[in-house]
Enzyme design. Structure first.
Site, PDB file in Angstrom:
ATOM      1  CG  HIS A  10      -2.091  -0.912   1.085  1.00 31.99           C
ATOM      2  ND1 HIS A  10      -1.967  -2.294   1.076  1.00 31.99           N
ATOM      3  CD2 HIS A  10      -3.419  -0.660   0.946  1.00 31.99           C
ATOM      4  CE1 HIS A  10      -3.163  -2.838   0.941  1.00 31.99           C
ATOM      5  NE2 HIS A  10      -4.062  -1.874   0.868  1.00 31.99           N
ATOM      6  CB  SER A  11       3.624   2.366   1.774  1.00 29.32           C
ATOM      7  OG  SER A  11       4.720   3.259   1.796  1.00 29.32           O
TER       8      SER A  11
END
Length: 229
Positions: A10-11
């Site tokens: 997600h990052s």
């Protein structure tokens, strides 16, 4: 060509950092990040994952993810691939699983073995155990090991991250349950907690079909100093 690896997070920073770490231990393996959304926010991008998978190539690809929705994005990406058969999703902790998978791929393991190496880092609580495994103690004690060995660390830095990754990655791909000084030999984190410096004797115990191969694998790494001074 080796098996390639794709990291879905997600990052963007987490994906890039994890890839940078693993690349230090597996310089010949193609490891590609697919982190964050297309506009730089926290989240996942189907387009990024597809682009990474199409770029990966090699003798198959293993995909590691951080959270549940990243798994969904990766699974969706597989549906768009012309040949998804060679792409396997690994159920493993992102960083430790990635390092173990990368080391296995660097050693020439096939795509199934690379995924198994990643998933082997989930720890003994999540793995099938042989007869005699005592739950909660992290070691096999009531069944005599099929093979054992004692090897003294000769490299100056001892059992730090890179040697631990080599040991854990290789053992996770074998059909054996292995403990080293009482901890799970397929756990990079467990091995690092030993704090084993130069001169420490590693006591290896192994159970299963590949027990002898597992002990020999550890012996060869230790006696070669893990390729370090």
């Amino acid at each position: 060509m080796t098996v390639s690896i794709v990291v879905v997070s997600h990052s963007e920073k987490i994906a890039d950092g994890a890839v940078e770490l693993a690349a230090q231990m597996a310089p010949d393996v193609v490891i590609l990040p697919a982190g964050g959304t297309d506009d730089g926010r926290i989240g996942t991008s189907l387009g990024k994952v597809l682009a990474a998978l199409e770029q990966a190539g090699g003798e198959g690809t293993v995909v590691l993810t951080d959270l549940g929705s990243a798994v969904m994005t990766a699974e969706s990406a597989l549906e768009f691939l012309e040949s998804p058969a060679g792409v396997l999703l690994a159920d493993a902790p992102l960083v430790e699983g990635l390092v173990a998978a990368a080391v296995a791929a660097q050693g020439g393991a096939d795509v199934q073995a690379v995924r198994q190496a990643a998933e082997g880092t989930r720890g003994p609580g999540n793995q099938p155990q042989p007869a005699g495994w005592e739950a909660g103690r992290g070691s096999v004690s009531s069944a005599a090991p099929d093979c054992t060995g004692d090897f003294e660390l000769v490299n100056q830095a001892g059992m730090h991250a890179r040697p631990a990754a080599k040991v854990a990655g290789g053992l996770a791909s074998l059909d054996a349950e292995v403990t080293i000084n009482g901890v799970d030999g397929a756990s990079m984190t467990g091995l690092m907690t030993l704090g084993a410096g130069k001169g420490t004797v590693l006591h290896v115990e192994a159970w299963g079909a590949d027990a002898e191969r597992a002990v020999e694998y550890v012996r060869s790494l230790v006696e070669a100093g893990f390729g370090e001074p």
